[in-house]
Scaffold this active site. Structure first.
Site, PDB file in Angstrom:
ATOM      1  CG  ASP A 127      -1.807   1.174   1.316  1.00  0.00           C
ATOM      2  OD1 ASP A 127      -1.554   2.176   0.594  1.00  0.00           O
ATOM      3  OD2 ASP A 127      -2.778   1.119   2.089  1.00  0.00           O
ATOM      4  CB  SER A 131      -4.468  12.454 -15.108  1.00  0.00           C
ATOM      5  OG  SER A 131      -5.700  12.676 -15.765  1.00  0.00           O
ATOM      6  CE1 TYR A 156      -7.518  10.502 -10.701  1.00  0.00           C
ATOM      7  CE2 TYR A 156      -7.738  12.027 -12.533  1.00  0.00           C
ATOM      8  CZ  TYR A 156      -7.317  10.808 -12.029  1.00  0.00           C
ATOM      9  OH  TYR A 156      -6.706   9.895 -12.863  1.00  0.00           O
ATOM     10  CE  LYS A 186      -3.876  10.897 -11.236  1.00  0.00           C
ATOM     11  NZ  LYS A 186      -2.900   9.821 -11.039  1.00  0.00           N
TER      12      LYS A 186
END
Ligand SMILES: NC(=O)c1ccc[n+]([C@@H]2O[C@H](COP(=O)([O-])OP(=O)(O)OC[C@H]3O[C@@H](n4cnc5c(N)ncnc54)[C@H](O)[C@@H]3O)[C@@H](O)[C@H]2O)c1
Length: 259
Positions: free
Chosen positions: A62, A146, A159, A163
Site C-alpha cells: 500500500d 493524467s 483528483y 494530478k
C-alpha cells in the site's frame, strides 16, 4: 513482440496489478526488464507475476504506508539486485461536486493519488541514486499523472489537485536530481478504458454509451487511448532513448492538449 529496449533494467511499478500499470509491466518484461509489481491487489498481482514468469515478482504494497514503500524497494533489490526505474502509477478516481466532499474522502483521495507517490519516491531514491552512480545510463522516475494534471474540467477538482501536484513534483524533482543523473518525467493520459473508467463515466452522462460517445468526440484523433498507448509512452521515457528527457509531463491524449 519481444525486444530489448530495457535490457537488464529493474523496475518497480505501483498499481501494476490492473489497467495502465499492468500494461506497463507487460511491456517492460517484453522489453527485457525485470519488474516488481507493487499493489494492494494480492490476487491480481500474483496472477500477473506468474503470467509474466521469472522476470516479474509481486509484492503486496500500500504505497500510502511509508514502511510498505521501504519494504517494496528492499524486496526489489533483494529479488533482482538493484533498482533502475520507479514507475509511480497507483491511483484512484474521484468525481463529485467540491462542496459535498467530506474530510474522509478528501484525505483518502489525496493520500492515494499524491501522498502515496511522494512516499514511494522517497523510499526509492537511495536505491535509484546508487544505481545512477553506477551506470552512465542513470536512473529514472516516471509518474502516472493524467490529462487532469495539465487541464481541468468541472467536478474533478480533488483528483485534479493531485494530478497537477505530480506535474509540479516532476518539474522540481527533475532539477534537484539532474546532477545525480536521475531523470524525472510523467505521462498524462486522457481517459482510457481500464477498470477506473467506470468511475469517471457517471460524471459525464447518465447513459454510459452516451458518455463514451461524448468522450470520443473530445479527442481530435477520434478514438480513446488503449492502456498500451500509455505503456508505449512510459517505455520511451524509461528507455535510454530518452536520455535527454527530464522534467517532461507527456500527454497521451490524441491531441486534446493542442485544442
Ligand atoms: N484510466 C484512466 O482513464 C486514467 C487516465 C489518466 C490517468 N489515470 C491514472 O492511471 C493510474 C492507473 O489507473 P488505472 O486506470 O490503471 O486504474 P486501475 O483501477 O485499473 O488500477 C489501479 C491500480 O492501483 C492499485 N492501487 C490502488 N490503491 C493503491 C495503493 N494505495 N497502493 C498500491 N496500489 C494501489 C489498484 O489495486 C489497481 O491495481 C492512476 O494513477 C490513474 O489516476 C487513469
Amino acid at each position: 513482440m519481444m525486444s530489448d529496449r530495457l535490457d537488464g533494467k529493474v523496475a518497480l511499478i505501483t498499481g501494476a496489478a490492473s489497467g495502465l500499470g499492468r500494461a506497463v509491466a507487460e511491456r517492460f518484461v517484453a522489453e527485457g526488464a525485470r519488474v516488481v509489481i507493487a499493489d494492494i491487489d494480492e490476487a491480481g498481482g500474483n496472477w500477473l507475476a506468474s503470467a509474466l514468469g521469472p522476470n516479474a515478482a509481486f509484492v503486496h504494497c500500500d504505497h500510502t504506508e511509508s514502511a510498505a514503500c521501504d519494504a517494496a524497494v528492499a524486496f526489489a533489490v533483494a529479488e533482482f539486485g538493484k533498482l533502475d526505474i520507479l514507475h509511480s502509477n497507483a491511483g484512484a478516481p474521484f468525481t463529485g461536486p467540491f462542496r459535498e466532499i467530506e474530510d474522509e474522502t478528501l484525505e483518502r483521495v489525496i493520500n492515494i493519488n499524491l501522498f502515496g507517490a511522494l512516499k514511494m519516491t522517497r523510499a526509492a531514491l537511495p536505491a535509484l541514486e546508487r544505481q545512477a552512480a553506477a551506470t552512465p545510463a542513470g536512473a529514472s522516475l516516471i509518474y502516472t499523472s493524467s490529462l487532469q494534471g495539465l487541464k481541468a474540467k468541472p467536478n474533478f477538482s480533488l483528483y485534479t489537485v493531485c494530478k497537477h501536484a505530480l506535474v509540479g513534483l516532476v518539474r522540481s524533482l527533475s532539477l534537484e536530481l539532474a546532477p545525480k543523473n536521475i531523470r524525472v518525467n510523467a505521462v498524462c493520459p486522457t481517459i482510457t478504458e481500464t477498470p477506473m473508467l467506470a468511475h469517471f463515466l457517471p460524471g459525464m452522462a447518465d447513459d454510459p454509451a452516451e458518455a463514451m460517445k461524448r468522450l470520443r468526440a473530445t479527442v481530435p484523433l477520434g478514438r480513446l487511448p488503449e492502456p498500451s498507448d500509455t505503456a508505449s509512452a512510459v517505455l520511451y521515457l524509461a528507455s535510454d532513448e530518452a536520455r535527454m528527457m527530464t522534467g517532461v509531463s507527456l500527454p497521451v491524449d490524441g491531441g486534446q492538449m493542442a485544442m
